[in-house]
Write a protein that holds these residues in place. Structure first.
Motif, short mmCIF file in Angstrom:
data_model
loop_
_atom_site.label_atom_id
_atom_site.label_comp_id
_atom_site.label_asym_id
_atom_site.label_seq_id
_atom_site.Cartn_x
_atom_site.Cartn_y
_atom_site.Cartn_z
N MET A 88 -27.15 -9.61 60.26
CA MET A 88 -27.99 -8.66 59.52
C MET A 88 -28.55 -7.55 60.41
O MET A 88 -29.20 -7.81 61.42
N SER A 124 -24.45 -12.80 48.38
CA SER A 124 -24.82 -11.39 48.42
C SER A 124 -26.28 -11.30 48.82
O SER A 124 -26.78 -12.17 49.55
N SER A 125 -26.98 -10.29 48.37
CA SER A 125 -28.35 -10.07 48.82
C SER A 125 -29.03 -9.07 47.89
O SER A 125 -28.37 -8.27 47.22
N LYS A 133 -23.13 -6.38 51.88
CA LYS A 133 -23.57 -7.31 50.84
C LYS A 133 -23.17 -6.83 49.44
O LYS A 133 -22.94 -7.65 48.54
N HIS A 159 -27.79 -14.98 45.63
CA HIS A 159 -28.57 -14.46 46.76
C HIS A 159 -29.82 -15.31 46.91
O HIS A 159 -30.30 -15.91 45.94
N TYR A 163 -36.01 -13.86 49.44
CA TYR A 163 -36.56 -13.71 50.79
C TYR A 163 -36.77 -15.11 51.35
O TYR A 163 -37.80 -15.74 51.14
#
Length: 312
Positions: free
Chosen positions: A104, A150-151, A180, A207, A210
Motif C-alpha cells: 500500500m 479490493s478497497s 484496487k 473489502h 478500515y
C-alpha cells in the motif's frame, strides 16, 4: 445477513483453499477461520519464517487443522508460475482462491522483478496471473469461488492506460487506488467470462473497511501524515483484522453471497462492522475498460486465460 460472523460459516470440510498474503493480518485471520471450519488451507506468502510462524499459531489453536505453507511472491511472475505448477502437481482441484495480498502506497516508486510498478504488479497483475495459471484446478473444483480483495480506495481510482506503471508521474495513493480498482474490475470481469465460457467459477470481491493491520506501516510508514492521522482515528473508525476479514469470509463461504457481488462493513462509509453488500463505483462497472484491462494484463504477464482454458 445482519450480524453475520464466523459462526455462520458453513462447514468447509473437503474443500481446498489457497490464500495469498496469509502470514499476517487479514489473510491470516481468513486462513484461521477457514481452517476452523474444516477446510484444507494453503497459506502463501513471501517470507518462509513468517509462514512457519503462521502455521504454528494456527496449529496451537487448532491442533488437527489441515494447513500448509507455500512460498509465493506476487511481485515475481516466475514465482507465481512456480507456485501454480507445484500446486497442480499435488492438487487436482481448487475450490476457493482468495486473492488477498497487497502492498500500500509505497512512498517511492518501486518495481517488481518483472519491471512493473510495485503496487499494480503485486496487488493486481500477480493475482491476475495466479488465477489464470490455476484455472484448470478451479474449473475442477466444487462450488468454486474466487474472491478478490479490493478497497474503499477503488472509489477514487482510475485505470490510466497511458501510464499504467506510473512511469511519468508516481503518486503513491493514486497508484494504490488504481491497483484496487483493477482488482474489483477483475472480479467482475472474471464472473462475466466464467458465465460466458462455462468455467463454473463464482467470482466476487470484498473489502475490509478500515482494519488494523500492518498494511499502512508497511507502506507509507510511520512518518506519513496518513499513518499519524490514522493512529488517532483508529479507536473510533476502525476494527480488528479478524473483523476486517469477515467480508472476505462472507464472499468466500456464505450461501447468500452472489456472483459478481461485492461485500464490505456496514457502518458509516463502510469503515467497520459486519459484512453487507458494498458500494461499487461506476468506473468499476465499465465493461469496455474491463475488457481492455483484461487484454492488457494478458499481454503484460504473458498469461492468457483463453489459452489455458483451451489447453485444459
Amino acid at each position: 445477513m445482519t450480524g453475520w460472523s464466523t459462526a455462520d460459516i458453513p462447514r468447509q470440510r473437503g474443500r481446498t483453499a489457497v490464500i495469498t498474503g496469509a502470514t499476517g493480518g487479514l489473510g491470516y485471520e481468513t486462513a484461521l477461520a477457514l481452517a476452523r471450519a474444516g477446510a484444507n488451507v494453503v497459506l502463501t506468502g513471501r517470507n518462509g519464517a513468517k509462514g512457519q510462524d503462521a502455521l504454528a499459531r494456527i496449529r496451537a489453536q487448532l491442533p488437527d487443522a489441515a494447513v500448509i505453507y507455500e512460498t509465493l511472491d506476487l511481485a515475481s511472475l516466475a514465482s507465481v508460475a512456480d507456485f501454480a505448477a507445484r500446486f497442480a502437481a499435488s492438487h487436482d482441484a481448487l475450490d476457493l482462491l482468495i486473492n488477498n495480498a497487497a502492498v500500500m502506497a509505497l512512498p517511492k516508486r518501486q518495481v517488481t522483478s518483472d519491471g512493473f510498478e510495485m503496487q499494480f504488479g503485486t496487488n493486481y497483475l500477480g493475482h491476475y496471473a495466479l488465477t489464470a495459471h490455476l484455472l484448470p484446478q478451479l474449473c475442477r473444483g466444487q462450488n468454486t469461488r474466487v474472491v478478490n480483495l479490493s478497497s474503499l480506495a477503488h472509489r477514487t481510482g482510475a485505470i490510466n492506460f497511458a501510464d499504467l506503471q506510473s512511469q511519468r508521474a508516481y503518486v503513491p495513493w493514486r497508484a494504490y487506488c488504481q491497483s484496487k480498482l483493477a482488482m474489483l474490475m477483475f472480479a467482475l470481469e472474471l464472473q462475466r467470462r466464467s458465465a460466458r465460457n462455462g468455467w463454473g467459477i463464482m467470482s466476487n470481491a470484498a473489502h475490509p473497511g478500515y482494519a488494523r493491520t500492518e498494511l499502512i506501516p508497511n507502506g507509507p510508514g510511520t512518518d506519513s501524515l496518513s499513518w499519524r492521522l490514522g493512529r488517532y482515528l483508529q479507536p473510533f473508525m476502525s476494527h480488528s483484522a479478524a473483523a476486517g476479514a469477515l467480508p472476505t469470509l462472507f464472499a468466500a463461504t456464505s450461501p447468500a453471497a452472489e456472483p459478481g457481488g461485492y461485500y464490505g462493513p456496514d457502518w458509516f462509509y463502510e469503515l467497520k462492522g459486519p459484512p453487507v453488500p458494498a458500494r461499487i463505483m461506476p468506473q468499476a462497472r465499465d465493461t469496455v475498460v474491463a475488457e481492455q484491462l483484461w487484454d492488457v494484463s494478458a499481454m503484460l504477464t504473458g498469461v492468457s486465460f483463453d489459452q489455458i482454458a483451451t489447453a485444459a
